[in-house]
Design a protein around this motif. Sequence first.
Motif, PDB file in Angstrom:
ATOM      1  N   GLY A   7      29.430 -52.485   7.216  1.00 44.02           N
ATOM      2  CA  GLY A   7      29.043 -51.182   7.733  1.00 44.02           C
ATOM      3  C   GLY A   7      27.589 -51.139   8.153  1.00 44.02           C
ATOM      4  N   ALA A   8      26.711 -51.708   7.324  1.00 40.44           N
ATOM      5  CA  ALA A   8      25.291 -51.724   7.654  1.00 40.44           C
ATOM      6  C   ALA A   8      25.026 -52.564   8.898  1.00 40.44           C
ATOM      7  CB  ALA A   8      24.493 -52.262   6.477  1.00 40.44           C
ATOM      8  N   ALA A   9      25.752 -53.665   9.034  1.00 40.29           N
ATOM      9  CA  ALA A   9      25.538 -54.563  10.176  1.00 40.29           C
ATOM     10  C   ALA A   9      26.007 -53.955  11.481  1.00 40.29           C
ATOM     11  CB  ALA A   9      26.259 -55.888   9.931  1.00 40.29           C
ATOM     12  N   HIS A  10      26.998 -53.065  11.425  1.00 42.59           N
ATOM     13  CA  HIS A  10      27.601 -52.565  12.661  1.00 42.59           C
ATOM     14  C   HIS A  10      27.522 -51.054  12.805  1.00 42.59           C
ATOM     15  CE1 HIS A  10      28.963 -56.584  13.519  1.00 42.59           C
ATOM     16  NE2 HIS A  10      29.507 -56.651  12.321  1.00 42.59           N
ATOM     17  N   GLY A  11      26.675 -50.419  11.988  1.00 42.25           N
ATOM     18  CA  GLY A  11      26.379 -49.005  12.187  1.00 42.25           C
ATOM     19  C   GLY A  11      27.465 -48.040  11.770  1.00 42.25           C
ATOM     20  N   VAL A  12      28.351 -48.457  10.889  1.00 39.01           N
ATOM     21  CA  VAL A  12      29.411 -47.563  10.402  1.00 39.01           C
ATOM     22  C   VAL A  12      29.128 -47.217   8.945  1.00 39.01           C
ATOM     23  CG1 VAL A  12      31.879 -47.297   9.942  1.00 39.01           C
ATOM     24  CG2 VAL A  12      31.115 -48.543  11.990  1.00 39.01           C
ATOM     25  N   ARG A  13      28.900 -45.960   8.666  1.00 37.86           N
ATOM     26  CA  ARG A  13      28.598 -45.540   7.300  1.00 37.86           C
ATOM     27  C   ARG A  13      29.859 -45.501   6.447  1.00 37.86           C
ATOM     28  NH1 ARG A  13      24.444 -43.489  10.237  1.00 37.86           N
ATOM     29  NH2 ARG A  13      22.424 -43.594   9.187  1.00 37.86           N
ATOM     30  N   VAL A  14      29.649 -45.665   5.147  1.00 40.32           N
ATOM     31  CA  VAL A  14      30.753 -45.813   4.199  1.00 40.32           C
ATOM     32  C   VAL A  14      30.679 -44.705   3.154  1.00 40.32           C
ATOM     33  CG1 VAL A  14      31.679 -47.297   2.382  1.00 40.32           C
ATOM     34  CG2 VAL A  14      30.928 -48.309   4.545  1.00 40.32           C
ATOM     35  N   ARG A  15      31.820 -44.116   2.857  1.00 36.42           N
ATOM     36  CA  ARG A  15      31.913 -43.091   1.803  1.00 36.42           C
ATOM     37  C   ARG A  15      32.830 -43.603   0.689  1.00 36.42           C
ATOM     38  NH1 ARG A  15      31.983 -37.128   4.692  1.00 36.42           N
ATOM     39  NH2 ARG A  15      30.707 -37.703   6.511  1.00 36.42           N
ATOM     40  N   PRO A  16      32.421 -43.466  -0.567  1.00 35.67           N
ATOM     41  CA  PRO A  16      33.289 -43.869  -1.676  1.00 35.67           C
ATOM     42  C   PRO A  16      34.223 -42.742  -2.096  1.00 35.67           C
ATOM     43  CG  PRO A  16      31.140 -43.257  -2.525  1.00 35.67           C
ATOM     44  CD  PRO A  16      31.064 -43.099  -1.023  1.00 35.67           C
ATOM     45  N   ARG A  17      35.419 -43.112  -2.538  1.00 37.95           N
ATOM     46  CA  ARG A  17      36.360 -42.141  -3.092  1.00 37.95           C
ATOM     47  C   ARG A  17      36.948 -42.711  -4.371  1.00 37.95           C
ATOM     48  NH1 ARG A  17      41.827 -40.073  -0.016  1.00 37.95           N
ATOM     49  NH2 ARG A  17      42.463 -42.243  -0.325  1.00 37.95           N
TER      50      ARG A  17
END
Length: 565
Positions: free
Chosen positions: A127-137
């Motif tokens: 995600g950090a490398a490709h600009g996609v943020r991550v949300r935990p559930r």
Amino acid sequence: MAVARSILVALLAASGVASPTCQDYGEIPGWSMDHPVHPLDTPLLAAVCIAISSAAAATSVNTTDFVGCLALHLPPGIVYTQSSESYSSVLEFSIKNLRFVTPATPTPLVIVKATHATHVRVAVRCGAAHGVRVRPRSGGHDYEGLSYRSLDAARSFAVVDLAALRAIRVDVRSRSAWVESGATLGELYYGIANKSARLGFPAGVGPTVGVGGHLSGGGFGLMLRKHGLAADHVVDAIMVDAKGRLLDRAAMGEDHFWAIRGGGGGSFGIVVSWKLLLVRVPATVTVFTVHRPRNQSASDLLTKWQHVAPALPRDIILRVVVQNQDAQFESLYLGRCAGVVATMTKMFPELGVTRRDCIEMSWIESVLYFAFYGTGKPKELLLDRGTKPDRYFKGKSDFVHEPIPRDVWESTWSWFLEDGAGLLILDPFGGRMGRVASSATPFPHRHALYNLQYYGFWWDNTTEASEQHMSWVRGVHREMEPYVSKSPRGAYVNYKDLDLGVNEYGGDGGGTSYETARVWGEAYFKDNFERLAAVKAKVDPSDFFRNEQSIPPLGLPGGNGTTQN
């Protein structure tokens, strides 16, 4: 790239892993819940894995390469894209609110159903490398669904679902337990009870609530007056930070450790496991539930309750559920019936509690009693996570510091005659809560008399039903404004409420506005909000872990309290 892979092969081969990839990192001998920080968790190895997934960190969103990165470095069967046949079932498995199961709800680009801490690390790094943020559930109980949905369909995001990370290991001798974030409170209670009848844990009554989310917001339940918040009993944690590193308490530092024990989930990293100190419970506890209708002095009892409940001995909690024309008084006492009857007779004789109202049982039986409102239930019920959302709801919260006048309680009964009427829950504080500094953890409301919760529940999917129930909750909340905490009016972060406000961001990729976030942030955290924002600036200055009510970084370049990527 070939050089990077050669370095990785050499590093992992030294630990007995042949022909490795980044996904093999999690299988290196030496990783366990006993030694949860990986022995090879070095900056070099982290850099190598990132180098394999991307030659350089992306500065803009590249969803195609993000999905490709996950496919390359994660095992098959745990990555679900929107075109996957099982995507909907995986997404809805942990959703508890039908308000967010609609075609119009912006949903994640990808769900990573992690079964190992390494999968979390790969998701964050990709995600950090490709600009996609991550949300935990974890358990999916977020009141506004921010662990699995977005308000902005234009901003791609991914979800790391922790439901399969649910291992629990209880050590009776040290009175401690390591529990992974995807375990539910019910599974934790069950795991403790299977090891000892004299140990428990002071967390919430909802058995399907995820441990990760509950602890991240502080967490309180029926033993809070004796033992405080659930987060007060966290002594270590293993988390993946914004750089994809696996950190324990020593590695993350005390400020970071302070922030994750009550600062809300989804802001400071993804906690994969927690070390908890368990508490001793007596062999026998006592419960009672008594109903007092409006026409049997319920208003007088509610007025007196505000003075009595926070002042009771620490072994007793007496909460109230107000619904229809009835006040339901519920109690857990850490002792035998005679003790609670004597105390109630002395301190709250108006309630009229007698020995006939009491039921003696074990602590784990009391967990089942309050979760399912009955006796004789098998403890295996605590393992049922549920599979489908079954209702719509809206919740709000307040903290009360001065007793609310009797005439206000008397006027509340008319609210419960309206179409769409819901319920109120009053959870008293006092006891140990009042003896701990407001800055000890991010939860700042310890010195309130009680927490006041407003709920609307409905099963009809019509717009009219939704508007009725939502309007009722908001209307009652508005009517109570003169009688609850002020400057700011408080709220509990585990009862998330987007009515308080949402984050605003700068242009494309811009950072979170600190000044905008203060509107909701100080309601949840009061003076602790600024410290949380300072920790955020230190551990996640690029604001990678972000949602509509995530903590913004404080004081970084960008001006006016904002940050920019």
